[in-house]
Design a protein around this motif. Structure first.
Motif, mmCIF file in Angstrom:
data_model
loop_
_atom_site.group_PDB
_atom_site.id
_atom_site.type_symbol
_atom_site.label_atom_id
_atom_site.label_comp_id
_atom_site.label_asym_id
_atom_site.label_seq_id
_atom_site.Cartn_x
_atom_site.Cartn_y
_atom_site.Cartn_z
ATOM 1 N N ALA A 35 0.835 -1.211 0.000
ATOM 2 C CA ALA A 35 0.000 0.000 0.000
ATOM 3 C C ALA A 35 0.866 1.257 0.000
ATOM 4 N N LEU A 36 1.932 1.252 0.789
ATOM 5 C CA LEU A 36 2.837 2.405 0.815
ATOM 6 C C LEU A 36 3.501 2.604 -0.545
ATOM 7 N N ALA A 37 3.934 1.502 -1.160
ATOM 8 C CA ALA A 37 4.559 1.598 -2.482
ATOM 9 C C ALA A 37 3.568 2.102 -3.521
ATOM 10 N N ASP A 38 2.325 1.646 -3.432
ATOM 11 C CA ASP A 38 1.285 2.093 -4.362
ATOM 12 C C ASP A 38 1.092 3.606 -4.238
ATOM 13 N N LEU A 39 1.028 4.081 -3.015
ATOM 14 C CA LEU A 39 0.852 5.520 -2.794
ATOM 15 C C LEU A 39 2.059 6.307 -3.297
ATOM 16 N N ALA A 40 3.244 5.729 -3.174
ATOM 17 C CA ALA A 40 4.434 6.395 -3.711
ATOM 18 C C ALA A 40 4.377 6.444 -5.231
ATOM 19 N N LEU A 41 3.934 5.365 -5.863
ATOM 20 C CA LEU A 41 3.801 5.343 -7.325
ATOM 21 C C LEU A 41 2.774 6.363 -7.801
ATOM 22 N N ARG A 42 1.740 6.577 -7.005
ATOM 23 C CA ARG A 42 0.702 7.541 -7.364
ATOM 24 C C ARG A 42 1.116 8.979 -7.071
ATOM 25 N N GLY A 43 2.310 9.156 -6.517
ATOM 26 C CA GLY A 43 2.792 10.493 -6.192
ATOM 27 C C GLY A 43 2.224 11.067 -4.912
ATOM 28 N N ARG A 44 1.587 10.230 -4.106
ATOM 29 C CA ARG A 44 0.967 10.713 -2.875
ATOM 30 C C ARG A 44 1.908 10.646 -1.677
ATOM 31 N N LEU A 45 2.924 9.805 -1.749
ATOM 32 C CA LEU A 45 3.920 9.720 -0.690
ATOM 33 C C LEU A 45 5.299 9.969 -1.273
ATOM 34 N N GLY A 46 6.097 10.699 -0.525
ATOM 35 C CA GLY A 46 7.476 10.957 -0.912
ATOM 36 C C GLY A 46 8.357 10.906 0.318
ATOM 37 N N GLU A 47 9.527 11.511 0.207
ATOM 38 C CA GLU A 47 10.494 11.447 1.297
ATOM 39 C C GLU A 47 11.201 12.785 1.419
ATOM 40 N N ASN A 48 11.339 13.233 2.652
ATOM 41 C CA ASN A 48 12.002 14.504 2.923
ATOM 42 C C ASN A 48 12.851 14.334 4.169
ATOM 43 N N ASP A 49 14.181 14.351 3.990
ATOM 44 C CA ASP A 49 15.094 14.162 5.130
ATOM 45 C C ASP A 49 14.772 12.888 5.898
ATOM 46 N N ASN A 50 14.634 11.787 5.162
ATOM 47 C CA ASN A 50 14.388 10.454 5.737
ATOM 48 C C ASN A 50 13.031 10.315 6.412
ATOM 49 N N THR A 51 12.160 11.284 6.191
ATOM 50 C CA THR A 51 10.816 11.236 6.755
ATOM 51 C C THR A 51 9.800 11.174 5.617
ATOM 52 N N VAL A 52 8.776 10.353 5.797
ATOM 53 C CA VAL A 52 7.753 10.217 4.768
ATOM 54 C C VAL A 52 6.903 11.486 4.707
ATOM 55 N N SER A 53 6.683 11.979 3.509
ATOM 56 C CA SER A 53 5.862 13.168 3.305
ATOM 57 C C SER A 53 4.646 12.821 2.458
ATOM 58 N N VAL A 54 3.558 13.552 2.676
ATOM 59 C CA VAL A 54 2.299 13.317 1.978
ATOM 60 C C VAL A 54 2.023 14.476 1.042
ATOM 61 N N SER A 55 1.578 14.171 -0.182
ATOM 62 C CA SER A 55 1.195 15.198 -1.150
ATOM 63 C C SER A 55 -0.296 15.110 -1.419
ATOM 64 N N GLY A 56 -0.972 16.238 -1.334
ATOM 65 C CA GLY A 56 -2.394 16.284 -1.644
ATOM 66 C C GLY A 56 -3.268 15.830 -0.491
ATOM 67 N N THR A 57 -4.521 16.225 -0.554
ATOM 68 C CA THR A 57 -5.479 15.878 0.501
ATOM 69 C C THR A 57 -6.678 15.098 -0.021
ATOM 70 N N GLU A 58 -6.828 14.999 -1.324
ATOM 71 C CA GLU A 58 -7.989 14.326 -1.891
ATOM 72 C C GLU A 58 -7.847 12.806 -1.716
ATOM 73 N N PRO A 59 -8.961 12.115 -1.515
ATOM 74 C CA PRO A 59 -8.910 10.657 -1.360
ATOM 75 C C PRO A 59 -8.521 9.969 -2.664
ATOM 76 N N THR A 60 -7.991 8.783 -2.565
ATOM 77 C CA THR A 60 -7.614 8.010 -3.747
ATOM 78 C C THR A 60 -8.810 7.274 -4.332
ATOM 79 N N GLY A 61 -9.840 7.063 -3.516
ATOM 80 C CA GLY A 61 -10.979 6.276 -3.947
ATOM 81 C C GLY A 61 -10.824 4.795 -3.659
#
Length: 211
Positions: A35-61
């Motif tokens: 699930a985490l990898a899927d969200l990363a592929l969708r551009g919803r999760l990234g990484e900033n200084d070794n910490t996971v970051s979230v992009s956007g607020t809309e649901p994935t469905g």
């Protein structure tokens, strides 16, 4: 149509004889990581200084992905792989049941376990064949579809022998490593966490992995 990686990972790990995942504690980590990898592929999760970051607020469905996304910010990848993993696995099973992919027999007592049967055995069989083709293919690993590369990397790390045998792991080590590298390209910490997944599973089975 089921195409999110957490549900596909579950189907790869499903054992018809056991009427459920081949190893429930390992599968908890696998579907959570998928699930985490899927969200990363969708551009919803990234990484900033070794910490996971979230992009956007809309649901994935996708209910499972939305559940993971809600508590994804601010931690490390390994922490998020272990966090709420049992709940995520149950949500995956419920989502597959709602889609008609699984049939669920609830336990008759509070100490029983529910039995889960794949409605059409051809579905996981086709998925295993798809991932096997990615493993044994002649083309460059970089040309493997991203979803298949993730599933292959996780199946290898999770020890799903029906997908990646011990001999496959030795013979095709470079190809598996290349697929894991695709995750590292999304987020270095994610690739590192997947490479460490076998040890994380051992720790979790020993009661050290949280809930």
């Amino acid at each position: 149509m089921i195409d999110d990686l957490a549900c596909l990972m579950y189907l790869l790990a499903h054992d018809a004889a056991a009427e459920g995942p081949y190893d429930r504690s390992r599968t908890e980590l696998l579907v959570r990581t998928a699930a985490l990898a899927d969200l990363a592929l969708r551009g919803r999760l990234g990484e900033n200084d070794n910490t996971v970051s979230v992009s956007g607020t809309e649901p994935t469905g996708v209910p499972v992905l939305d559940g993971v996304l809600r508590d994804a910010a601010g931690g490390g990848w390994k922490h998020l792989m272990r966090r709420h993993r049992r709940q995520t696995l149950t949500q995956v099973e419920d989502q597959l049941a709602a889609a008609g992919v699984l049939t669920v027999d609830e336990p008759r007592t509070r100490f029983g376990t529910r039995r889960l049967t794949v409605a059409d055995p051809g579905v996981p069989a086709a998925l295993r064949a798809r991932v096997s083709a990615a493993l044994h293919g002649d083309g460059p690993a970089r040309e493997i579809p991203a979803a298949d590369a993730v599933l292959l990397a996780l199946a290898a790390a999770g020890g799903i022998r029906s997908v990646v045998s011990r001999q496959d792991h030795k013979t095709h080590r470079a190809r598996i490593d290349a697929c894991t590298g695709r995750l590292a390209a999304l987020a270095p910490g994610l690739g590192k966490a997947v490479r460490a997944l076998p040890m994380t599973m051992i720790a979790a089975q020993g009661g050290m992995g949280g809930s």
